[in-house]
Design a protein around this motif. Structure first.
Motif, short mmCIF file in Angstrom:
data_model
loop_
_atom_site.label_atom_id
_atom_site.label_comp_id
_atom_site.label_asym_id
_atom_site.label_seq_id
_atom_site.Cartn_x
_atom_site.Cartn_y
_atom_site.Cartn_z
N ILE A 177 49.75 39.36 34.17
CA ILE A 177 49.02 39.83 35.35
C ILE A 177 47.53 39.91 35.05
O ILE A 177 46.70 39.51 35.86
CB ILE A 177 49.59 41.17 35.83
N ASN A 178 47.18 40.40 33.87
CA ASN A 178 45.76 40.48 33.50
C ASN A 178 45.13 39.11 33.38
O ASN A 178 43.97 38.92 33.75
CB ASN A 178 45.60 41.27 32.21
N ARG A 179 45.87 38.14 32.87
CA ARG A 179 45.35 36.78 32.78
C ARG A 179 45.13 36.21 34.18
O ARG A 179 44.15 35.50 34.42
CB ARG A 179 46.32 35.87 32.02
N LEU A 180 46.04 36.50 35.11
CA LEU A 180 45.87 36.01 36.48
C LEU A 180 44.67 36.65 37.16
O LEU A 180 43.98 36.01 37.95
CB LEU A 180 47.13 36.27 37.30
N LYS A 181 44.41 37.90 36.86
CA LYS A 181 43.28 38.60 37.47
C LYS A 181 41.94 38.04 37.01
O LYS A 181 40.92 38.25 37.67
CB LYS A 181 43.35 40.10 37.15
N ASN A 182 41.92 37.34 35.88
CA ASN A 182 40.68 36.75 35.40
C ASN A 182 40.21 35.60 36.27
O ASN A 182 39.04 35.23 36.21
CB ASN A 182 40.85 36.26 33.95
N TYR A 183 41.10 35.03 37.05
CA TYR A 183 40.73 33.94 37.94
C TYR A 183 40.19 34.53 39.24
O TYR A 183 40.87 35.29 39.92
CB TYR A 183 41.94 33.04 38.22
N ARG A 184 38.97 34.17 39.58
CA ARG A 184 38.32 34.71 40.77
C ARG A 184 39.11 34.37 42.03
O ARG A 184 39.22 35.17 42.95
CB ARG A 184 36.91 34.18 40.89
N ALA A 185 39.68 33.18 42.08
CA ALA A 185 40.44 32.76 43.26
C ALA A 185 41.65 33.64 43.47
O ALA A 185 42.08 33.87 44.61
CB ALA A 185 40.88 31.31 43.11
N VAL A 186 42.22 34.18 42.42
CA VAL A 186 43.40 35.04 42.54
C VAL A 186 42.97 36.48 42.83
O VAL A 186 43.55 37.15 43.68
CB VAL A 186 44.26 34.98 41.26
N SER A 187 41.95 36.95 42.13
CA SER A 187 41.59 38.36 42.24
C SER A 187 40.88 38.70 43.54
O SER A 187 40.82 39.87 43.91
CB SER A 187 40.72 38.78 41.05
N THR A 188 40.35 37.72 44.24
CA THR A 188 39.63 38.01 45.48
C THR A 188 40.30 37.39 46.70
O THR A 188 39.64 37.09 47.69
CB THR A 188 38.18 37.49 45.39
N ARG A 189 41.62 37.19 46.65
CA ARG A 189 42.32 36.56 47.76
C ARG A 189 42.65 37.58 48.84
O ARG A 189 43.15 38.66 48.55
CB ARG A 189 43.63 35.91 47.29
N TYR A 190 42.35 37.23 50.06
CA TYR A 190 42.74 38.04 51.21
C TYR A 190 43.35 37.10 52.24
O TYR A 190 42.94 37.05 53.38
CB TYR A 190 41.54 38.76 51.80
N ASP A 191 44.32 36.33 51.80
CA ASP A 191 44.92 35.32 52.66
C ASP A 191 45.82 35.95 53.71
O ASP A 191 46.48 36.96 53.46
CB ASP A 191 45.75 34.33 51.84
N LYS A 192 45.84 35.35 54.85
CA LYS A 192 46.71 35.81 55.92
C LYS A 192 48.09 35.17 55.83
O LYS A 192 49.05 35.67 56.38
CB LYS A 192 46.09 35.49 57.28
N ARG A 193 48.17 34.06 55.15
CA ARG A 193 49.42 33.33 55.02
C ARG A 193 49.98 33.49 53.61
O ARG A 193 49.27 33.30 52.63
CB ARG A 193 49.22 31.84 55.30
#
Length: 45
Positions: free
Chosen positions: A10-26
Motif C-alpha cells: 500500500i505504501n508503494r502504491l501511495k508513492n505514485y501520484r496518479a494513485v494517491s490523488t485519484r478522485y475518480d467517479k468510475r
C-alpha cells in the motif's frame, strides 16, 4: 500474506501520484490506475 507485506504494498502504491490523488467517479477507472501502478511495481522488483 503477512500484515507487513500488505502495508509495504500500500505504501508503494501511495508513492505514485496518479494513485494517491485519484478522485475518480468510475470504479473501473480507479481499478485500472491501481492495476497499472501495481504492474509497474511488480516489474521493477
Amino acid at each position: 500474506m503477512k500484515g507487513n507485506t500488505l502495508e509495504w504494498a500500500i505504501n508503494r502504491l501511495k508513492n505514485y501520484r496518479a494513485v494517491s490523488t485519484r478522485y475518480d467517479k468510475r470504479a473501473y477507472v480507479c481499478l485500472g490506475t491501481l492495476t497499472v501502478a501495481a504492474t509497474i511495481i511488480w516489474l521493477r522488483t
